[in-house]
Design a protein around this motif. Structure first.
Motif, PDB file in Angstrom:
ATOM      1  N   VAL A  44       0.848  -0.938  -0.337  1.00 23.58           N
ATOM      2  CA  VAL A  44      -0.165   0.107  -0.290  1.00 23.58           C
ATOM      3  C   VAL A  44       0.984   1.203   0.282  1.00 23.58           C
ATOM      4  O   VAL A  44       0.639   2.588  -1.069  1.00 23.58           O
ATOM      5  CB  VAL A  44      -0.803  -0.140   0.780  1.00 23.58           C
ATOM      6  CG1 VAL A  44      -1.653   1.215   1.111  1.00 23.58           C
ATOM      7  CG2 VAL A  44      -1.931  -1.237   0.924  1.00 23.58           C
ATOM      8  N   ALA A  45       1.931   1.266   0.980  1.00 22.13           N
ATOM      9  CA  ALA A  45       2.727   1.934   0.543  1.00 22.13           C
ATOM     10  C   ALA A  45       3.385   2.239  -0.089  1.00 22.13           C
ATOM     11  O   ALA A  45       4.702   3.249  -0.529  1.00 22.13           O
ATOM     12  CB  ALA A  45       3.229   2.605   2.173  1.00 22.13           C
ATOM     13  N   GLY A  46       4.015   1.291  -1.500  1.00 23.43           N
ATOM     14  CA  GLY A  46       4.470   1.994  -2.262  1.00 23.43           C
ATOM     15  C   GLY A  46       5.981   1.384  -1.941  1.00 23.43           C
ATOM     16  O   GLY A  46       6.705   1.601  -2.982  1.00 23.43           O
ATOM     17  N   LEU A  47       6.317   0.805  -1.112  1.00 26.33           N
ATOM     18  CA  LEU A  47       7.636  -0.022  -1.299  1.00 26.33           C
ATOM     19  C   LEU A  47       8.189  -1.298  -1.558  1.00 26.33           C
ATOM     20  O   LEU A  47       9.110  -1.809  -1.807  1.00 26.33           O
ATOM     21  CB  LEU A  47       8.116   0.094   0.989  1.00 26.33           C
ATOM     22  CG  LEU A  47       7.839   1.564   1.491  1.00 26.33           C
ATOM     23  CD1 LEU A  47       7.682   0.888   3.207  1.00 26.33           C
ATOM     24  CD2 LEU A  47       8.621   2.780   0.982  1.00 26.33           C
ATOM     25  N   VAL A  48       6.602  -1.516  -1.618  1.00 22.67           N
ATOM     26  CA  VAL A  48       7.101  -3.466  -2.493  1.00 22.67           C
ATOM     27  C   VAL A  48       6.230  -3.065  -3.549  1.00 22.67           C
ATOM     28  O   VAL A  48       5.255  -3.081  -3.341  1.00 22.67           O
ATOM     29  CB  VAL A  48       6.711  -4.697  -1.166  1.00 22.67           C
ATOM     30  CG1 VAL A  48       6.565  -5.825  -2.119  1.00 22.67           C
ATOM     31  CG2 VAL A  48       7.372  -4.340  -0.317  1.00 22.67           C
ATOM     32  N   GLY A  65      -2.458  -2.791 -11.686  1.00 25.80           N
ATOM     33  CA  GLY A  65      -0.885  -3.604 -12.291  1.00 25.80           C
ATOM     34  C   GLY A  65      -1.883  -3.132 -13.610  1.00 25.80           C
ATOM     35  O   GLY A  65      -1.065  -3.659 -14.501  1.00 25.80           O
ATOM     36  N   GLU A  66      -3.289  -3.819 -14.162  1.00 25.06           N
ATOM     37  CA  GLU A  66      -3.282  -3.894 -15.814  1.00 25.06           C
ATOM     38  C   GLU A  66      -3.638  -2.186 -16.567  1.00 25.06           C
ATOM     39  O   GLU A  66      -3.247  -2.387 -17.460  1.00 25.06           O
ATOM     40  CB  GLU A  66      -5.234  -4.195 -15.144  1.00 25.06           C
ATOM     41  CG  GLU A  66      -5.220  -5.703 -15.087  1.00 25.06           C
ATOM     42  CD  GLU A  66      -6.939  -6.070 -15.094  1.00 25.06           C
ATOM     43  OE1 GLU A  66      -7.340  -5.042 -15.644  1.00 25.06           O
ATOM     44  OE2 GLU A  66      -7.470  -7.118 -14.886  1.00 25.06           O
ATOM     45  N   LYS A  67      -3.955  -1.271 -15.471  1.00 17.51           N
ATOM     46  CA  LYS A  67      -3.221  -0.330 -15.847  1.00 17.51           C
ATOM     47  C   LYS A  67      -2.342   0.320 -15.997  1.00 17.51           C
ATOM     48  O   LYS A  67      -1.905   1.315 -16.555  1.00 17.51           O
ATOM     49  CB  LYS A  67      -4.682   0.705 -15.568  1.00 17.51           C
ATOM     50  CG  LYS A  67      -5.977   0.344 -15.845  1.00 17.51           C
ATOM     51  CD  LYS A  67      -7.118   1.093 -14.894  1.00 17.51           C
ATOM     52  CE  LYS A  67      -8.527   1.137 -15.283  1.00 17.51           C
ATOM     53  NZ  LYS A  67      -9.560   2.207 -14.577  1.00 17.51           N
ATOM     54  N   GLY A  68      -1.397  -0.216 -15.153  1.00 18.20           N
ATOM     55  CA  GLY A  68       0.521   0.427 -15.352  1.00 18.20           C
ATOM     56  C   GLY A  68       0.134   1.613 -15.030  1.00 18.20           C
ATOM     57  O   GLY A  68       1.256   2.087 -15.199  1.00 18.20           O
ATOM     58  N   ILE A  69      -0.723   1.498 -13.648  1.00 15.05           N
ATOM     59  CA  ILE A  69       0.016   2.598 -12.539  1.00 15.05           C
ATOM     60  C   ILE A  69       0.543   2.358 -11.735  1.00 15.05           C
ATOM     61  O   ILE A  69      -0.503   1.016 -10.924  1.00 15.05           O
ATOM     62  CB  ILE A  69      -2.119   3.176 -11.903  1.00 15.05           C
ATOM     63  CG1 ILE A  69      -2.962   3.863 -13.073  1.00 15.05           C
ATOM     64  CG2 ILE A  69      -1.937   4.572 -11.077  1.00 15.05           C
ATOM     65  CD1 ILE A  69      -4.341   4.144 -12.977  1.00 15.05           C
ATOM     66  N   ASP A  70       2.036   3.064 -11.414  1.00 16.51           N
ATOM     67  CA  ASP A  70       1.943   2.847 -10.499  1.00 16.51           C
ATOM     68  C   ASP A  70       3.246   4.044  -9.553  1.00 16.51           C
ATOM     69  O   ASP A  70       3.831   4.038  -9.662  1.00 16.51           O
ATOM     70  CB  ASP A  70       3.234   2.050 -10.488  1.00 16.51           C
ATOM     71  CG  ASP A  70       4.058   0.966  -8.838  1.00 16.51           C
ATOM     72  OD1 ASP A  70       3.755   1.462  -8.162  1.00 16.51           O
ATOM     73  OD2 ASP A  70       4.828   1.013  -9.055  1.00 16.51           O
ATOM     74  N   LEU A  71       1.859   4.385  -9.152  1.00 18.39           N
ATOM     75  CA  LEU A  71       2.254   5.913  -7.858  1.00 18.39           C
ATOM     76  C   LEU A  71       3.797   5.873  -7.311  1.00 18.39           C
ATOM     77  O   LEU A  71       3.120   4.544  -5.938  1.00 18.39           O
ATOM     78  CB  LEU A  71       1.113   6.462  -7.777  1.00 18.39           C
ATOM     79  CG  LEU A  71       0.563   7.124  -8.080  1.00 18.39           C
ATOM     80  CD1 LEU A  71      -0.833   7.435  -7.000  1.00 18.39           C
ATOM     81  CD2 LEU A  71       0.947   7.919  -9.495  1.00 18.39           C
ATOM     82  N   PRO A  72       4.750   6.198  -6.619  1.00 22.27           N
ATOM     83  CA  PRO A  72       6.056   6.510  -6.228  1.00 22.27           C
ATOM     84  C   PRO A  72       5.658   6.711  -4.328  1.00 22.27           C
ATOM     85  O   PRO A  72       4.485   7.738  -4.536  1.00 22.27           O
ATOM     86  CB  PRO A  72       6.747   6.868  -6.737  1.00 22.27           C
ATOM     87  CG  PRO A  72       6.252   8.403  -7.619  1.00 22.27           C
ATOM     88  CD  PRO A  72       4.923   7.695  -8.008  1.00 22.27           C
ATOM     89  N   PRO A  73       6.297   6.241  -3.980  1.00 23.40           N
ATOM     90  CA  PRO A  73       5.727   6.784  -2.306  1.00 23.40           C
ATOM     91  C   PRO A  73       5.527   7.724  -2.322  1.00 23.40           C
ATOM     92  O   PRO A  73       4.538   8.141  -1.502  1.00 23.40           O
ATOM     93  CB  PRO A  73       6.930   6.219  -1.585  1.00 23.40           C
ATOM     94  CG  PRO A  73       7.484   5.265  -2.098  1.00 23.40           C
ATOM     95  CD  PRO A  73       7.328   5.116  -4.080  1.00 23.40           C
ATOM     96  N   PRO A  74       6.604   8.777  -1.903  1.00 27.22           N
ATOM     97  CA  PRO A  74       6.102  10.226  -2.052  1.00 27.22           C
ATOM     98  C   PRO A  74       4.753  10.655  -2.766  1.00 27.22           C
ATOM     99  O   PRO A  74       4.215  11.856  -2.346  1.00 27.22           O
ATOM    100  CB  PRO A  74       7.399  11.226  -3.083  1.00 27.22           C
ATOM    101  CG  PRO A  74       8.034  10.307  -2.601  1.00 27.22           C
ATOM    102  CD  PRO A  74       7.935   8.655  -3.191  1.00 27.22           C
TER     103      PRO A  74
END
Length: 376
Positions: A44-48, A65-74
């Motif tokens: 949830v935090a984006g660390l993994v 995952g399907e839409k390719g969205i992966d915001l960085p933690p900050p």
């Protein structure tokens, strides 16, 4: 609202779960060590990064995952409080607190420095270094640092696990205040029943990377799966009650609940305070007639509403204005001639309810916890 679905393969361990938590102030992830709780909040935090899944907070998608969205933690606007404070040793308390705040654009800050200092009671600590703080003080500062980043969600990974009983009791009231004071929901990882009783509205029961159960604290803790995962000997009932009086002469506190008045060991909670009481099913005795000449003080008229046979025992569901479960042997079931609708009496010994089975819930909005003298 939390909308989370995650799948991740770690060697031979597979984490696969999905849940939604709508409107809960504190959602607790509960399970044994190694069940995957920390992995969930790290994703949830984006660390993994999950292998597959989706993470959304109040409709804002952090990962898909399907839409390719992966915001960085900050960019996720998620605060994180670890088991240990992880404070910057070369900064003062003030420097630690402002670290996250200064990295949040001014236009996105909705939590104020002075408000955090007041709620957490850390004004006297601002010029100290972390090395001069107790364990409880370090965790309060760590919570303050996370809050001052103005997060949309606060993650807490067993923040009390490294503290002794006194420091844990000191910090719990501060954590309970956070959602109401700051409007930030909490995803709280724990394997301690008393913490869940005290803090949580919604409970997620994890086992071996899977979600075993989900629902209100009262519902999930009352089912047999919780007893198995938590290591408690029996299923239990969670009763919501209110303090009505203290009998200091006899060392008991009287609590009003839908079934009447239950006596528990003497508490310090003031009259009118709302509590949760956990009653193990194995500690509930049954009688077809109102007994006399017994030491048991808590005797309630009830009616049988459910019967479940499992492993030589019978779970008896009782209606006494609220649900209460008793667990008896098959022999006792036969001797009593139990059937649905049968009126009887439920008996609970005061001494069978320990203080760890009682937790305050929903503290008064205008009441702040006070610091122990040695902490000031």
């Amino acid at each position: 609202m939390l909308d989370i679905a995650l799948r991740k393969q770690h060697g031979n361990f597979q984490l696969d779960l999905a849940f939604q938590s709508d409107g809960a102030k504190v959602t607790a992830l509960f399970g044994r060590s190694g069940s995957g709780k920390t992995s969930v909040i790290n994703m949830v935090a984006g660390l993994v990064r999950p292998d597959q899944g989706r993470v959304a907070v109040d409709g804002r998608v952090l990962f898909d995952g399907e839409k390719g969205i992966d915001l960085p933690p900050p960019r996720r606007r998620v605060g994180y409080v670890f088991q240990e404070g992880r404070l910057f040793p070369h900064y003062t308390v003030r420097g630690n607190l402002t670290y996250g705040m200064e990295r949040t654009p001014a236009s996105e800050r909705f939590i104020q420095f002075d408000q955090v200092i007041d709620v957490l009671g850390i004004g006297a600590l601002l010029d100290r270094r972390p090395s001069r703080l107790s364990g409880g003080e370090k965790q309060r500062v760590a919570i303050g640092r996370a809050l001052l980043s103005s997060p949309r969600l606060l993650l807490m990974d067993e923040p009390l696990a490294a503290l002794d009983g006194a420091r844990k009791d000191e910090l719990l009231p501060f954590i309970a205040l956070l959602p109401g004071q700051f409007g930030v929901p909490i995803l709280y990882v724990s394997h301690a029943v008393d913490e869940v009783l005290r803090l949580a509205d919604h409970l997620l029961l994890m086992n071996d990377g899977k979600l075993e159960d989900s629902g209100t604290v009262e519902d999930v803790m009352g089912r047999s799966g919780f007893a198995e995962v938590s290591g408690r000997r029996d299923p239990a009932s969670i009763v919501t009650a209110m303090v009505t009086q203290h009998d200091r002469l006899h060392g008991t506190t009287h609590l009003s609940f839908p079934g009447g008045v239950i006596r528990v060991p003497l508490l310090s909670a003031p009259a009118g305070r709302k509590l949760r009481v956990r009653i193990d099913a194995g500690d509930v005795m049954l009688s077809l007639t109102r007994p006399t000449g017994l030491s048991v003080q808590n005797i309630f008229p009830a009616r049988v509403v459910s019967l479940r046979h499992e492993s030589g025992l019978v779970d008896v569901g009782l209606d006494l204005g609220c649900m209460l479960h008793a667990q008896i042997s098959e022999q006792a079931y036969a001797d009593l001639g139990l059937n649905i609708g049968l009126p009887l009496y439920a008996l609970v010994k005061t001494a069978a309810i320990s203080r760890s089975d009682i937790a305050e819930h929903e503290p008064a909005k205008d009441e702040h916890p006070t610091l122990a003298e040695e902490e000031i």
